[in-house]
Scaffold this motif. Sequence first.
Motif, mmCIF file in Angstrom:
data_model
loop_
_atom_site.group_PDB
_atom_site.id
_atom_site.type_symbol
_atom_site.label_atom_id
_atom_site.label_comp_id
_atom_site.label_asym_id
_atom_site.label_seq_id
_atom_site.Cartn_x
_atom_site.Cartn_y
_atom_site.Cartn_z
ATOM 1 N N THR A 112 7.232 -1.844 -46.964
ATOM 2 C CA THR A 112 5.540 -2.145 -47.285
ATOM 3 C C THR A 112 4.917 -1.957 -46.121
ATOM 4 O OG1 THR A 112 7.458 -4.267 -46.976
ATOM 5 C CG2 THR A 112 5.062 -4.771 -46.182
ATOM 6 N N THR A 113 5.260 -0.362 -45.274
ATOM 7 C CA THR A 113 4.183 -0.264 -44.361
ATOM 8 C C THR A 113 4.167 1.305 -45.026
ATOM 9 O OG1 THR A 113 4.931 -0.807 -42.513
ATOM 10 C CG2 THR A 113 3.752 0.667 -42.422
ATOM 11 N N GLY B 116 7.505 -5.290 -43.317
ATOM 12 C CA GLY B 116 7.569 -7.070 -44.306
ATOM 13 C C GLY B 116 9.065 -7.842 -43.585
ATOM 14 N N THR B 117 9.778 -6.844 -43.598
ATOM 15 C CA THR B 117 11.138 -7.554 -43.474
ATOM 16 C C THR B 117 11.844 -7.359 -42.628
ATOM 17 O OG1 THR B 117 12.147 -6.147 -44.924
ATOM 18 C CG2 THR B 117 11.300 -8.182 -46.318
ATOM 19 N N GLU C 67 -1.600 -3.225 -34.062
ATOM 20 C CA GLU C 67 -0.240 -1.717 -34.484
ATOM 21 C C GLU C 67 -0.905 -1.079 -33.399
ATOM 22 O OE1 GLU C 67 0.414 -0.850 -38.523
ATOM 23 O OE2 GLU C 67 2.324 -0.258 -38.003
ATOM 24 N N LYS D 238 0.398 -2.261 -30.089
ATOM 25 C CA LYS D 238 2.033 -3.371 -30.084
ATOM 26 C C LYS D 238 2.667 -1.775 -29.760
ATOM 27 C CE LYS D 238 3.939 -3.065 -34.261
ATOM 28 N NZ LYS D 238 4.296 -3.522 -35.095
ATOM 29 N N GLY E 220 10.721 1.108 -38.381
ATOM 30 C CA GLY E 220 10.115 1.647 -37.773
ATOM 31 C C GLY E 220 9.744 0.161 -36.141
HETATM 32 N N1 LIG Z 1 6.927 2.769 -31.427
HETATM 33 C C1 LIG Z 1 6.387 1.291 -32.701
HETATM 34 N N2 LIG Z 1 6.929 0.016 -31.474
HETATM 35 C C2 LIG Z 1 7.339 -0.928 -32.146
HETATM 36 N N3 LIG Z 1 6.467 -0.778 -33.380
HETATM 37 C C3 LIG Z 1 6.753 -0.372 -34.302
HETATM 38 C C4 LIG Z 1 6.651 0.955 -33.515
HETATM 39 N N4 LIG Z 1 7.147 2.572 -34.338
HETATM 40 C C5 LIG Z 1 6.209 2.063 -36.211
HETATM 41 N N5 LIG Z 1 6.762 0.169 -35.919
HETATM 42 C C6 LIG Z 1 6.296 -0.541 -36.825
HETATM 43 O O1 LIG Z 1 7.627 -0.653 -37.772
HETATM 44 C C7 LIG Z 1 6.906 -1.392 -38.668
HETATM 45 C C8 LIG Z 1 7.079 0.366 -39.832
HETATM 46 O O2 LIG Z 1 8.733 0.473 -39.983
HETATM 47 P P1 LIG Z 1 9.138 1.080 -41.604
HETATM 48 O O3 LIG Z 1 8.229 2.182 -41.473
HETATM 49 O O4 LIG Z 1 10.486 1.068 -41.309
HETATM 50 O O5 LIG Z 1 9.057 -0.124 -42.408
HETATM 51 P P2 LIG Z 1 8.556 -0.207 -44.117
HETATM 52 O O6 LIG Z 1 9.867 0.414 -44.469
HETATM 53 O O7 LIG Z 1 7.394 0.421 -44.502
HETATM 54 O O8 LIG Z 1 9.112 -1.356 -44.402
HETATM 55 P P3 LIG Z 1 9.960 -2.752 -45.514
HETATM 56 O O9 LIG Z 1 11.745 -2.536 -44.761
HETATM 57 O O10 LIG Z 1 10.002 -3.961 -44.088
HETATM 58 O O11 LIG Z 1 9.928 -2.396 -46.325
HETATM 59 C C9 LIG Z 1 5.273 -1.050 -39.017
HETATM 60 O O12 LIG Z 1 5.016 -2.769 -38.381
HETATM 61 C C10 LIG Z 1 5.290 -0.637 -37.379
HETATM 62 O O13 LIG Z 1 4.350 -1.199 -36.866
#
Ligand SMILES: Nc1ncnc2c1ncn2[C@@H]1O[C@H](COP(=O)(O)OP(=O)(O)OP(=O)(O)O)[C@@H](O)[C@H]1O
Length: 353
Positions: free
Chosen positions: A12-13, A156-157, A203, A206, A283
């Motif tokens: 999602t990200t 997203g999930t 973001e 956070k 993440g």
């Molecule tokens: N240091 C941090 N502290 C808190 N959250 C973080 C940090 N670094 C990344 N994230 C969060 O992690 C998320 C992205 O993680 P990831 O890349 O694993 O997601 P994705 O695989 O794209 O999404 P999905 O698996 O849900 O489709 C984002 O919401 C981001 O804000």
Amino acid sequence: MLGINIGVDMGTTSIIIYVEDKGIVLSEPTVAAYRKSTGKIAAVGKKALRMVGRAPKSIEVVRPMKDGVISDFTAAEHILRHFLQKICGNMVFKPNVMICLPAQVTNLEKRTLLDLATSAGAARACLIEEPIAAAIGAGIDVTYPKGIMIVDVGGGTTDIAVITMGSMSVSKSVRNAGNALNESIMRQIRRERDILIGELTAEKIKKKIGCAYLREAELAIEARGKSYITGMPVRFEVTSTEVFLAIREHLESIAEDVRSVLESTPPELAADISESGIVMTGGGSLLHGFDEFLAKKMNIAVRVAEDPVNCVAKGIGKVLKNMEMLVNGGYIFKTRDDIRGYSDYTDGLLEGQ
Ligand SMILES: Nc1ncnc2c1ncn2[C@@H]1O[C@H](COP(=O)(O)OP(=O)(O)OP(=O)(O)O)[C@@H](O)[C@H]1O
Ligand SMILES: [Mg+2]
């Protein structure tokens, strides 16, 4: 087999691409920007991310993956095609693509993902479940008859899964992850301070001062937004306590979901998990103190995997090594014509690993 093998974690990200024998070659935001008048793509990836909340009216910025599945097929296809071409531009044969999917998706969503890969330029495409890829990427041997619990907190999930012998025994996929935390931070600041902030600012806040417990020594950073009352730009200080209060409920809810998966886990597997602990990936697991928070709630050891953001892509990369064998077994790599009526693409994926 002709064509190189490529693993894609289309989250999602972000979209992370792994090329066999090379490793991770690309990591970009899953964002596309369109020109509304022509429908043509203006930018994808990092360039498009910079436009979130900043694009003029003539440009629409979209995130085509929502809650782990495709919500805008055309934009998703553009993004994937753009990056596949960047990687395979001058190659004669089309690549073979393995793409991951969240723990619980419908067969229709699976087919759509396969369609996406083939229409974006893959010669053949196959799927792997995200928690299994995450566990392999975290360096765990998933083939033993032994329970492993993965909590993958993405954008997203949040995928929670108990894995044994290369398959999922119990799993849950909830639409409560990093993006939901950002939205709550935006809401909290609007409610308490009458200030509107953008998604990217939330973001940033956070990541900088977010925490899964109330910090004893409060942290604060300066942020910029817009007054809801006057409409003028404002600078203000946001504290870690405010952020904690905004995200607390989401974390409690994820802990409840982990508990419910554990409750429905067969006893032997649950015993294995209580011995070896829970592994966090994605993440979202980088949120300060998230592992400790979950460990306290569950009374089980919790560790964050090394390089949690890239675990899924690395896991797919390891599975790619067995591609030839998997294809010969007839399990995977379906051409577009084979897709219809094929019900479970991941069946037997890890056999013989
Ligand atoms: N240091 C941090 N502290 C808190 N959250 C973080 C940090 N670094 C990344 N994230 C969060 O992690 C998320 C992205 O993680 P990831 O890349 O694993 O997601 P994705 O695989 O794209 O999404 P999905 O698996 O849900 O489709 C984002 O919401 C981001 O804000
Ligand atoms: Mg993910």
